[in-house]
Scaffold this motif. Structure first.
Motif, PDB file in Angstrom:
ATOM      1  N   GLY A 292      26.296  -4.241  -5.120  1.00  0.00           N
ATOM      2  CA  GLY A 292      25.618  -4.698  -3.926  1.00  0.00           C
ATOM      3  C   GLY A 292      24.588  -5.741  -4.312  1.00  0.00           C
ATOM      4  O   GLY A 292      24.725  -6.419  -5.333  1.00  0.00           O
ATOM      5  N   PHE A 293      23.528  -5.880  -3.522  1.00  0.00           N
ATOM      6  CA  PHE A 293      22.481  -6.836  -3.856  1.00  0.00           C
ATOM      7  C   PHE A 293      21.484  -6.199  -4.805  1.00  0.00           C
ATOM      8  O   PHE A 293      20.993  -5.092  -4.571  1.00  0.00           O
ATOM      9  N   ALA A 294      21.171  -6.911  -5.887  1.00  0.00           N
ATOM     10  CA  ALA A 294      20.213  -6.415  -6.878  1.00  0.00           C
ATOM     11  C   ALA A 294      18.833  -7.018  -6.679  1.00  0.00           C
ATOM     12  O   ALA A 294      17.824  -6.379  -6.976  1.00  0.00           O
ATOM     13  N   THR A 295      18.768  -8.264  -6.213  1.00  0.00           N
ATOM     14  CA  THR A 295      17.477  -8.911  -5.979  1.00  0.00           C
ATOM     15  C   THR A 295      17.474  -9.577  -4.615  1.00  0.00           C
ATOM     16  O   THR A 295      18.529  -9.856  -4.035  1.00  0.00           O
ATOM     17  N   HIS A 296      16.278  -9.844  -4.126  1.00  0.00           N
ATOM     18  CA  HIS A 296      16.120 -10.493  -2.824  1.00  0.00           C
ATOM     19  C   HIS A 296      14.894 -11.393  -2.865  1.00  0.00           C
ATOM     20  O   HIS A 296      13.851 -11.034  -3.421  1.00  0.00           O
ATOM     21  N   ALA A 297      15.044 -12.567  -2.266  1.00  0.00           N
ATOM     22  CA  ALA A 297      13.923 -13.493  -2.100  1.00  0.00           C
ATOM     23  C   ALA A 297      13.842 -13.893  -0.638  1.00  0.00           C
ATOM     24  O   ALA A 297      14.776 -14.506  -0.110  1.00  0.00           O
ATOM     25  N   GLY A 298      12.756 -13.514   0.012  1.00  0.00           N
ATOM     26  CA  GLY A 298      12.506 -13.963   1.368  1.00  0.00           C
ATOM     27  C   GLY A 298      11.574 -15.158   1.365  1.00  0.00           C
ATOM     28  O   GLY A 298      11.214 -15.694   0.304  1.00  0.00           O
ATOM     29  N   PRO A 299      11.147 -15.622   2.536  1.00  0.00           N
ATOM     30  CA  PRO A 299      10.259 -16.793   2.582  1.00  0.00           C
ATOM     31  C   PRO A 299       9.018 -16.694   1.695  1.00  0.00           C
ATOM     32  O   PRO A 299       8.668 -17.689   1.053  1.00  0.00           O
ATOM     33  N   PRO A 300       8.333 -15.534   1.591  1.00  0.00           N
ATOM     34  CA  PRO A 300       7.152 -15.503   0.698  1.00  0.00           C
ATOM     35  C   PRO A 300       7.503 -15.784  -0.764  1.00  0.00           C
ATOM     36  O   PRO A 300       6.776 -16.501  -1.459  1.00  0.00           O
TER      37      PRO A 300
END
Length: 483
Positions: A292-300
C-alpha cells in the motif's frame, strides 16, 4: 474479525439513502450499492465457490468491475482483478500461481481456456449484505499482480486487516469526508484507481463514474460540473492535463480538496505547475502493491520540501540503508526499505524476493532529509554502474528536462565492454535538438561520466497503465548496442 467492506456496510445501515455510486443513468444509494455487492457474494455461494476460493475478475465495464471485486471480498472469497490489457497466456499463468479458481466475466475479455467461468450477469442483482458478510481479519481479501516494469510481474496477496489499514491510514491525511466525491480516472481493475474508490466509500462519500472526455478542457469542465473533490492521477495524466489546459483559469480546480498523485516519480517542475495551475491541494503518495502507501506528502510537506514523497505513514517504518543493510546518515543516498503490519509477507508461490528480515525492499533508492521526509532517486536496478561509479537516473533526467526541447525523458544503463554500463537516454522532443546538443547541455551541469552516451528519440515513452516507464522495453530497443 473485520471485513474490508465493513465501512461500506456501516454507512449503508446508518445512511441508507445517501449516494454511493453515481452513474450516468442513475445513482445508487448506500443501501442499494451494498445490496448489489451482496448479490455477487450470494451468487458465488450458489455456484459452489468456497469461502477462501480465488475469483479472478475479468470485467471491463467500470461499475460492474467494482461491484464484482468488492462483492467477491464481502463474502470471504479472494478477488484477483485481471489486467484489462493482459493476454490470455498471462492470465493463465497468474491463475496457476494462485492455485486455481474461477473467472467472473462480463464476456468482454479474452480468457484463457480450461478455467471455469461464471457470467456476472447471471448472478443475483441484490441480496442481504449482512447475511452474506464473512469474517475477514487475517484471511486473504485480494491478490494484486505487480506492474512488472523491469521484469516479470509478481502477485501479492493481502488480508482484510491489511487492506483496511492501507485504506484508513491515509483517510485523515487527505482530510476528506461524507460530502466529497471521487471520479476514477484509472481503470478500477487496477489497485491505484480502485483503492481510492473504496477509500471514498469507506468515509461515506460518493464515487462518480462518467465517460472520460478525450480533450482536457472538457475533462476539467466535467470535474467542475460533477463537483469532484478527490482525484487520483498518475504522472502521465498530470502531464497530459498541464499540456492541454491552455486558456483555463488558474487554479483550474479550485474546489479540489485532494489531488493525489501516485505511481512513478512526478518531476519537480510538474509538481509546482500542478499546485499553481490545477490545485494547491496536491498530495504525493509512495507505495506499491506489496505494502500500500508507505509515505505521504500533503501541502505542508510539499511547502517544506517540494520534491519529497513525504514522511512514513502511521504504523510504517521507513529506512534508507547501504549495500550491507546498515542505515545511512541523514541526506545520504541508499536503498529504501519499509516495514509494517500492512505489508504482504511474500508473493504467491512462497516467493519472498524483496522480503528480508521483516523488511520489504521495494527496489528504490533515495534519502531521508532532516525532517524525516523521503526523497526518491530511482530504481535500484536502474542505478547505472559506469566503471565502478554509480549514476542515478533521476539526476540526469532532472537536467535533461531543463532543456527547452525535451518534453519527456527516461535515463537507463546499457551494457558496455569497457565501462560495465554507459548512460542512455530516451527522449521525447518538442523541438529539434541533436544528441550532441543534449549531451553538451548535460555536461554543463553534470560530470562527463553522467552525460548520456546514447540517445534514443521516441514519439512517446512506453508506460504501463499506471504511468510507470517500461525500462525493459527501452533497453530492448538498444539490445546489442554495446560500447
Amino acid at each position: 474479525m473485520a471485513n474490508y467492506l465493513d465501512g461500506i456496510l456501516d454507512h449503508a445501515a446508518r445512511r441508507p439513502d445517501a449516494p454511493a455510486l453515481s452513474l450516468p443513468e442513475r445513482t445508487l444509494s448506500r443501501a442499494e450499492f451494498a445490496a448489489s455487492l451482496a448479490g455477487v457474494s450470494a451468487g458465488l455461494a450458489e455456484r459452489g465457490v468456497p469461502v477462501g476460493g480465488v475469483v479472478a475478475v475479468a470485467v471491463r465495464d467500470q461499475p460492474a468491475c467494482l461491484r464484482a471485486i468488492l462483492g467477491t471480498m464481502l463474502g470471504g472469497r479472494v478477488a484477483l482483478p485481471l489486467d484489462p490489457v493482459a493476454v490470455p497466456a498471462d492470465l493463465d499463468r497468474l491463475l496457476a500461481r494462485a492455485g486455481g479458481g474461477v473467472i467472473l466475466s462480463d464476456g468482454r475479455a479474452a480468457l484463457p481456456p480450461g478455467w471455469p467461468v461464471i457470467a456476472l450477469a447471471e448472478l443475483p442483482a441484490a441480496a442481504d449484505p449482512v447475511a452474506v458478510r464473512h469474517a475477514g481479519g487475517d484471511h486473504w481479501a485480494q491478490i494484486v499482480a505487480s506492474s512488472g516494469t523491469t521484469g516479470p510481474s509478481k502477485a501479492a496477496p493481502a488480508s482484510h486487516a491489511q487492506m483496511l489499514q492501507r485504506t484508513r491510514v491515509l483517510e485523515p491525511l487527505l482530510g476528506l469526508g461524507p460530502d466529497d466525491r471521487y471520479l476514477p480516472v484509472i481503470d478500477l481493475a487496477y489497485a491505484l484507481g480502485r483503492h481510492s474508490a473504496v477509500r471514498m466509500l469507506d468515509i461515506g462519500g460518493a464515487v462518480v463514474i462518467r465517460p472520460l472526455p478525450a480533450r482536457v478542457p472538457e475533462f476539467l469542465a466535467l470535474l467542475r460540473g460533477e463537483r469532484i473533490t478527490y482525484l487520483t492521477l498518475t504522472p502521465s495524466h498530470v502531464r497530459t492535463l498541464l499540456d492541454g489546459m491552455a486558456g483555463e483559469p488558474e487554479p483550474a480546480l479550485p474546489a479540489m480538496r485532494a489531488l493525489s498523485v501516485s505511481g512513478s516519480a512526478l518531476p519537480l517542475a510538474d509538481r509546482l505547475d500542478v499546485r499553481r495551475r490545477l490545485s494547491p491541494a496536491l498530495h504525493i503518495n509512495y507505495g506499491s502493491n506489496e505494502m500500500g502507501f508507505a509515505t505521504h506528502a500533503g501541502p505542508p510537506e510539499l511547502d517544506r520540501a517540494p520534491g519529497c514523497v513525504g514522511r512514513a505513514m502511521p504504523g510504517i517504518r521507513v529506512e534508507v540503508v547501504d549495500d550491507a543493510g546498515m542505515a545511512v546518515a541523514t541526506g545520504t543516498m541508499g536503498e529504501v526499505r519499509v516495514a509494517g503490519a500492512q505489508m504482504s509477507d511474500a508473493y504467491l508461490g512462497g516467493d519472498a524476493s524483496g522480503h528480508r528480515g521483516g523488511w520489504f525492499h521495494p527496489g528504490d533508492t533515495g534519502w531521508l532529509d532532516g525532517d524525516g521526509l523521503l526523497h526518491l532517486a530511482g530504481r535500484t536496478d536502474d542505478r547505472i554502474n559506469f566503471g565502478g561509479n554509480k549514476v542515478y537516473p533521476f539526476e540526469v533526467e532532472a537536467v535533461l528536462r531543463t532543456h527547452p526541447a525535451v518534453a519527456d525523458c527516461a535515463v537507463f544503463g546499457v551494457p558496455s565492454r569497457q565501462h560495465q554500463e554507459v548512460v542512455a537516454a530516451a527522449v521525447v522532443l518538442s523541438a529539434a535538438a541533436t544528441p550532441a546538443e543534449l549531451r553538451a547541455h548535460c555536461r554543463a551541469w553534470l560530470a562527463r561520466s553522467k552525460a548520456p552516451a546514447i540517445f534514443l528519440q521516441l514519439d512517446q515513452l512506453p508506460r504501463n497503465p499506471t504511468g510507470k516507464v517500461l525500462v525493459r522495453e527501452l533497453r530492448a530497443q538498444l539490445a546489442g548496442h554495446v560500447h
